[in-house]
Design an enzyme around this catalytic site. Sequence first.
Site, PDB file in Angstrom:
ATOM      1  N   VAL A 178       0.838  -1.201   0.000  1.00  0.00           N
ATOM      2  CA  VAL A 178       0.000   0.000   0.000  1.00  0.00           C
ATOM      3  C   VAL A 178       0.875   1.254   0.000  1.00  0.00           C
ATOM      4  CG1 VAL A 178      -1.786   1.264   1.261  1.00  0.00           C
ATOM      5  CG2 VAL A 178      -1.802  -1.235   1.241  1.00  0.00           C
ATOM      6  N   GLU A 179       1.936   1.232   0.797  1.00  0.00           N
ATOM      7  CA  GLU A 179       2.775   2.418   0.969  1.00  0.00           C
ATOM      8  C   GLU A 179       3.608   2.748  -0.274  1.00  0.00           C
ATOM      9  OE1 GLU A 179       3.111   4.696   3.124  1.00  0.00           O
ATOM     10  OE2 GLU A 179       2.049   3.983   4.896  1.00  0.00           O
ATOM     11  N   SER A 180       4.277   1.759  -0.819  1.00  0.00           N
ATOM     12  CA  SER A 180       5.297   2.051  -1.837  1.00  0.00           C
ATOM     13  C   SER A 180       5.381   1.034  -2.953  1.00  0.00           C
ATOM     14  CB  SER A 180       6.667   2.104  -1.151  1.00  0.00           C
ATOM     15  OG  SER A 180       7.003   0.805  -0.639  1.00  0.00           O
ATOM     16  N   TYR A 284      -6.798   4.248   2.622  1.00  0.00           N
ATOM     17  CA  TYR A 284      -5.561   3.558   3.014  1.00  0.00           C
ATOM     18  C   TYR A 284      -5.841   2.247   3.752  1.00  0.00           C
ATOM     19  CZ  TYR A 284      -1.024   3.089   5.433  1.00  0.00           C
ATOM     20  OH  TYR A 284       0.171   2.623   5.933  1.00  0.00           O
TER      21      TYR A 284
END
Length: 587
Positions: A178-180, A284
Amino acid sequence: MQSILNKILQGITLLVILSIVGCQSQPLKPDIDSLIALEISQKAELEEQKNTQKTDLVFAPKEPKEPEDPDLSLAAGPQMSGPEAENNSLELASLPQVESAEIAEIDKPILNIWQRVRSKMTLDIPVKRRIKLQRDWYEKHQAYLNRVITRATPFLFMIVEEIEKRNMPMELVLLPIVESAYDPFAYSHGRASGMWQFIPGTGRRFKLDQNWWYDGRRDVVESTRAALDYMEYLHKHFDGDWLHALAAYNSGEGNVGRAIRRNKKKNKATDFWNLKLPRETQAYVPKLLALADLLANEDTYSLKWQEVANKPLVKIVETDGQLDIAFAADLAGITVEEFYKLNPGFNRWSTPPNGPRHLLLPLDKADSFITKLAASDPSERVRWVRYKIKSGDSLIRIANKYNTTAAILKSVNQINGNMIKAGDKLLIPTANYSSKKYSLSSDSRLTARQKVQRGDNRVNYKVRSGDSFWKIARQYNVSLRKLAAWNGMAPRDPLKIAQKLVIWTKQPISSVSSVISTQTVSIDQSTRMRKITYRVRKGDSLARISDKFSVKIMDLKRWNNYLKNKKYLQPGERITVYVDITSQSES
């Protein structure tokens, strides 16, 4: 003896019949242990009947037999007959096989890391539209997930092990997706960097060094440690609510805390799904839960998780000093690019002189590297140049020449202040090879990014005092966010004097050149160029004014935005003009 046995069997049979009659009003399905015990008792009774029918052989000499299981005699009971007994015996016969299969499944080693992750996931996944939207997107992008898993493969086992040690939800291994997208070189417009996307302040808060040599936010080992430390803190801060903790990881504990307090004042629910949070945060948490659902129920969905071996693929190796990265890669038997991909925290051509000094290397090459490093000559590990200071030199100028910093030169040469003396000598650490060799160093990555064509014309811009991204973007009529991204930065990143930027524009080169001249004037107040304000006179036109000052009409319109859509000038209007005083004197 025979009569006593018969009486015992008759008594037991009577008890069983009474039990069966009593249970017929409330038929219950026997549990597995009872059925197995009953089957054992039937076998024991059959054996007993065989023995009693052959009384003439009871005392006859026999070959020695294996002693019976002592539990058999305790579990012995009457034998059932008829179709009911047939059905029971069929059901009973299969039960031990089921139990054996389950035991075999438990003992079977887990070969696929995703199977291990799946077995340790603990978060509830509610039926929510927000989750479905994210799940539908991922399900349509199999190729994307494949690329992400390929990038993640070297690090997954290490991260899973760390999460397991801390007894945290295994869903956290999905968070870097999800982040990167599991890219340790990722950098966001919000200044977040690395696989776990730390902004500078939070990185420092969780002990991630950030300096010219090294950025701990991109170090896979250190950033994983810091991310899990942060998640543990957030989990405790929000009283054990993992969804609140995840939301706070994205938008900060302050935002989530304020949202909870607002809902409490209004007597509203304070769970994640009822909080008013930034739009990015609202998506998110559902992204993570959607991924968890897709993994937990892989057989239900079309998205497939590429298998990854449930075993270590890399090893952490500690070194005892600074190492040239090309030298280290050669000792490890890998390319410099492969080295940087495993150790993305290193910004330059070598490891930091003051640490950290751990390296992440392929498991099958780590021991060989340790042996070779121990046998190497210390002078090979980092190349040093002895430089004689010349008249006019400064620490900054020398540092730029050798791709280092003034602070490093001062530290290495024990210099206090900025004064240096011509004729003195400096020791300078320098790379063993040209900058092209260090393909994923910070400088090389930036050069590669700036070379990618993103517009019709490229402008090379040198930052001057007073500049900001906002100011430059406005003057060149480009997006602030795009300008920062073209140069591997975020809009809020500070600019440094003399820093080189690339600007992509649709304007003709001639027009761009004029803008560069005006930039020089407005900031440097050059003795050659001057900014003047011209007052329009009767009979003036843009053509006449441009001819008068030896400038172009396009330049006049650029310096004066309001003129772009204006056909006629009015006497008394004021126009800004940048003029070259040397060309004016020549005319």
